[in-house]
Design a protein around this motif. Structure first.
Motif, PDB file in Angstrom:
ATOM      1  N   LYS A  84       0.775  -1.316  -0.020  1.00 54.19           N
ATOM      2  CA  LYS A  84      -0.039  -0.037  -0.226  1.00 54.19           C
ATOM      3  C   LYS A  84       0.853   1.470  -0.195  1.00 54.19           C
ATOM      4  O   LYS A  84       0.557   2.185   0.705  1.00 54.19           O
ATOM      5  CB  LYS A  84      -0.827  -0.044   1.168  1.00 54.19           C
ATOM      6  N   SER A  85       1.823   1.195  -0.650  1.00 55.73           N
ATOM      7  CA  SER A  85       2.840   2.411  -0.875  1.00 55.73           C
ATOM      8  C   SER A  85       2.096   3.657  -1.469  1.00 55.73           C
ATOM      9  O   SER A  85       2.395   4.729  -1.057  1.00 55.73           O
ATOM     10  CB  SER A  85       3.910   2.270  -1.500  1.00 55.73           C
ATOM     11  N   PHE A  88      -0.039   6.917   1.064  1.00 55.62           N
ATOM     12  CA  PHE A  88       0.045   7.901   1.650  1.00 55.62           C
ATOM     13  C   PHE A  88      -0.828   9.201   1.480  1.00 55.62           C
ATOM     14  O   PHE A  88      -1.615   9.175   0.574  1.00 55.62           O
ATOM     15  CB  PHE A  88       1.633   8.381   0.936  1.00 55.62           C
ATOM     16  N   ASN A  89      -0.545  10.123   2.221  1.00 57.31           N
ATOM     17  CA  ASN A  89      -1.402  11.414   2.105  1.00 57.31           C
ATOM     18  C   ASN A  89      -1.071  12.155   0.851  1.00 57.31           C
ATOM     19  O   ASN A  89       0.033  12.688   0.645  1.00 57.31           O
ATOM     20  CB  ASN A  89      -1.056  12.014   3.480  1.00 57.31           C
ATOM     21  N   PHE A  92       0.439  15.569   0.457  1.00 56.75           N
ATOM     22  CA  PHE A  92       1.800  15.787   0.812  1.00 56.75           C
ATOM     23  C   PHE A  92       2.511  16.549  -0.136  1.00 56.75           C
ATOM     24  O   PHE A  92       2.603  16.193  -1.109  1.00 56.75           O
ATOM     25  CB  PHE A  92       2.564  14.512   1.182  1.00 56.75           C
ATOM     26  N   PRO A  93       3.056  17.764   0.333  1.00 59.76           N
ATOM     27  CA  PRO A  93       3.717  18.553  -0.637  1.00 59.76           C
ATOM     28  C   PRO A  93       5.320  17.984  -0.765  1.00 59.76           C
ATOM     29  O   PRO A  93       6.202  18.484  -0.174  1.00 59.76           O
ATOM     30  CB  PRO A  93       3.908  19.902   0.289  1.00 59.76           C
ATOM     31  N   ALA A  94       5.611  17.295  -1.752  1.00 57.22           N
ATOM     32  CA  ALA A  94       6.856  16.764  -2.205  1.00 57.22           C
ATOM     33  C   ALA A  94       6.646  16.577  -3.711  1.00 57.22           C
ATOM     34  O   ALA A  94       5.705  15.896  -4.063  1.00 57.22           O
ATOM     35  CB  ALA A  94       7.068  15.482  -1.426  1.00 57.22           C
ATOM     36  N   THR A  95       7.808  16.772  -4.084  1.00 57.41           N
ATOM     37  CA  THR A  95       7.879  16.403  -5.662  1.00 57.41           C
ATOM     38  C   THR A  95       8.575  14.828  -5.646  1.00 57.41           C
ATOM     39  O   THR A  95       9.011  14.353  -4.853  1.00 57.41           O
ATOM     40  CB  THR A  95       9.063  17.217  -6.189  1.00 57.41           C
ATOM     41  N   VAL A  99      10.863  12.499  -3.299  1.00 61.80           N
ATOM     42  CA  VAL A  99      10.427  11.089  -2.787  1.00 61.80           C
ATOM     43  C   VAL A  99      11.567  10.189  -3.251  1.00 61.80           C
ATOM     44  O   VAL A  99      12.052   9.287  -2.500  1.00 61.80           O
ATOM     45  CB  VAL A  99       9.099  10.759  -3.349  1.00 61.80           C
ATOM     46  N   ARG A 138       4.419  17.357  -8.416  1.00 60.06           N
ATOM     47  CA  ARG A 138       4.069  16.883  -7.077  1.00 60.06           C
ATOM     48  C   ARG A 138       3.555  15.562  -7.034  1.00 60.06           C
ATOM     49  O   ARG A 138       2.596  15.218  -7.882  1.00 60.06           O
ATOM     50  CB  ARG A 138       2.817  17.948  -6.643  1.00 60.06           C
ATOM     51  N   ILE A 139       4.057  14.818  -6.163  1.00 59.15           N
ATOM     52  CA  ILE A 139       3.691  13.228  -6.048  1.00 59.15           C
ATOM     53  C   ILE A 139       2.021  12.850  -5.906  1.00 59.15           C
ATOM     54  O   ILE A 139       1.932  12.245  -6.683  1.00 59.15           O
ATOM     55  CB  ILE A 139       4.483  12.427  -4.795  1.00 59.15           C
ATOM     56  N   PHE A 151       7.469   4.825  -6.579  1.00 62.10           N
ATOM     57  CA  PHE A 151       8.014   3.974  -5.242  1.00 62.10           C
ATOM     58  C   PHE A 151       8.963   2.883  -5.725  1.00 62.10           C
ATOM     59  O   PHE A 151       9.930   2.634  -4.907  1.00 62.10           O
ATOM     60  CB  PHE A 151       6.771   3.465  -4.568  1.00 62.10           C
TER      61      PHE A 151
END
Ligand SMILES: Nc1ncnc2c1ncn2[C@@H]1O[C@H](COP(=O)(O)OP(=O)(O)OP(=O)(O)O)[C@@H](O)[C@H]1O
Ligand SMILES: [Mg+2]
Lengths: 247, 281
Positions: A84-85, A88-89, A92-95, A99, A138-139, A151
């Motif tokens: 279940k990778s 995630f939320n 979430f502010p990540a590029t 990640v 953004r992811i 992932f």
């Protein structure tokens, strides 16, 4: 000379609260193996992977790269893509870059900065999964299948010796499933990457896999792909059917 | 304004502390918000209040402690509170948010008892509740500087581990990172930041300085680093504008800072909407 197996399990048993999930599982994975771990829903496949990764503590003997799991320190040798990778939320502010680069954290080491060639490694890992165009996205704005490929890139970036994948192709379209399996078998053949793959995929690359383990609380079958192919189909159906009744 | 700052030490103290807090609170806030721990910050600020009012009470009654800065009691209470929250979260595994109201009511309850036991420090208490421009001492400023150094060191040293832990806790553990230890240190750092911020914005409004700038930043940013930068920019804007308003209008700075933060947030949301509309047409 005997090689030390990468993963060696002897009589491993595990119980969630009062619900026994694994019963005397013994298994060994050697360098260069490409093991498919199959079995019905709820048979304990994800649980077994979590035990190998040290996320759950089980009874029995577990060795990683020849060392008892409690002494094992080189987690950067193991790449992991969980079932279940992409749970995630999604806000979430990540590029994608951030990640994937985070897959180098353990390898870089505590108190040390990221390696200088991190950016280049991110690019290579993303190319391997065909996601290099999305590096600055953004992811949370990617589709489920695209996230899954990111992932996988995060797991590949630390150049692990062992790759542990829990149904990595769920949500990935047929075209990319095929190229993903091609990529895995290339990593396995050319770069001697050892792989443990949990799958329900009937399309899984059964011609590229070297070993099969059929799990349903205990190991019902373990052998080379050739031995597996010799099994009568009824036998396999029976193992699945049996479990359906048990559930 | 500049003249007044140069002239009055209390104003220097307030502005310097404000600028430091406007930097560290939103910075740490990014990690708090993405880990969905904003309410924990709120609970801890109330525990800090219990520590401070307890400290003020001891100041009153025990001569030897009369000059002991109540901030120290606040810091101690906050750290104790963070440890207790973690304990409770483990105890109530499936209802871990229950830890927050338990600790929060504990903090408010004790504060109420301490405040009513000592009916002589109402203005002090007001300062700790809603912040103050006039009562920040040199000693307070030095404590805030020390805490800021600790927070920044922690964030720099553990940045990459904190990112992994915030994004995907299971992956962090599977990678063999010392997740439990880093999380524990993180909670202590949160406790310290809350204790430091409280002098300027006041207990009741600490969590808004931690969360509001981040809420605005997340609307604009793509990546994590960008979110950190925007959060600090919005935090500093809120603190500086808020302090100036507080000084000229003689208002509690906690109030003016938070109102400014909310104004910034609304502007960000509206601008983003306008840009999106523009892009669609
Ligand atoms: N956190 C948990 N607490 C209690 N029981 C659990 C937990 N996770 C899994 N189980 C139980 O353990 C058993 C094995 O679960 P596991 O996830 O390992 O199965 P799986 O083989 O991976 O199944 P699937 O093919 O559906 O992914 C199931 O019966 C499940 O109900
Ligand atoms: Mg599973």
């Amino acid at each position: 000379m005997m090689k030390t197996p990468y993963v060696e399990l002897k009589n491993v048993s595990f119980t969630y609260e009062s619900n026994p999930v694994l019963n005397n599982v013994s298994l060994s994975v050697e360098e260069g193996d490409f093991l498919a771990l199959i079995g019905p829903n709820g048979s304990g496949k994800s649980t077994l992977l979590k035990i190998i990764l040290g996320l759950l503590k089980a009874k029995g003997e577990i060795k990683l790269f020849g060392e008892p799991i409690s002494d094992f320190q080189h987690h950067e040798w193991i790449g992991y893509v969980s079932q279940k990778s992409n749970a995630f939320n999604s806000g979430f502010p990540a590029t994608v870059k951030e990640v994937v680069q985070s897959g180098l954290t353990k390898k870089a080491g505590l108190f040390k900065p990221m390696p200088k060639d991190a950016k280049q490694k991110v690019m290579e890992a993303l190319k391997a999964v065909g996601m290099e165009k999305f590096i600055n996205r953004r992811i949370g704005e990617l589709s489920g299948g695209q996230q899954q490929r990111v992932f996988i890139a995060r797991a590949l970036i630390s150049e692990p010796k062992l790759l542990v994948l829990d149904e990595p192709t769920v949500g990935v379209d047929i075209k990319h499933v095929q190229s993903f399996y091609d990529m895995l078998s290339e990593l396995n053949k050319k770069h001697h990457l050892t792989i443990i793959l949990v799958t329900h995929d009937i399309e899984a690359p059964f011609n590229q896999i070297s070993h099969v383990a059929f799990l349903n609380q205990r190991i019902l079958f373990y052998g080379s792909i050739d031995e597996y192919n010799l099994l009568p189909k009824e036998q396999i159906y029976q193992w699945y059917g049996h479990s359906v009744r048990a559930v | 304004m500049i003249e007044a700052i140069l002239h009055y030490e209390f104003l220097q103290n307030a502005f310097l502390s404000g600028i430091i807090i406007g930097f560290i609170a939103p910075l740490l806030g990014v990690f708090i918000v993405v880990r969905r721990m904003s309410l924990i910050a709120d609970a801890l600020s109330h525990v800090t209040l219990a520590g401070i009012t307890g400290g003020l009470l001891l100041n009153q009654h025990i001569a030897a402690l009369a000059f002991f800065n109540p901030i120290y009691f606040g810091i101690a209470a906050s750290i104790l509170g963070s440890v207790l929250i973690e304990r409770l979260r483990v105890l109530y595994k499936h209802f871990s948010e229950l830890a927050i109201p338990i600790i929060m009511s504990c903090g408010i309850g004790l504060s109420a008892v301490f405040i009513s036991l000592a009916n002589g420090f109402t203005t002090d208490v007001m300062g700790y509740l809603f912040g103050t421009v006039s009562a920040v001492s040199r000693q307070d400023l030095w404590i805030i500087v020390a805490i800021a150094v600790i927070v920044l060191l922690f964030l720099t040293i553990f940045y990459k581990e904190l990112f992994v832990l915030s994004f995907d806790e299971e992956y962090a553990k599977a990678s063999g990172l010392p997740a439990t230890m880093i999380h524990f240190l993180f909670m202590i750092i949160v406790a310290l930041t809350i204790a430091a911020s409280m002098r300027i914005v006041g207990i009741l409004l600490v969590s808004s300085l931690i969360t509001l700038p981040v809420a605005g930043a997340m609307r604009l940013s793509k990546g994590f680093k960008e979110t950190l930068v925007y959060s600090v920019v919005f935090g500093e804007m809120a603190v500086i504008i808020g302090l100036i308003l507080a000084f000229y209008l003689d208002l509690a700075p906690g109030g003016t800072i938070v109102v400014t933060s909310i104004a910034i947030l609304i502007i960000v949301i509206l601008c983003k909407k306008a840009v999106q509309k523009g892009a669609q047409q």
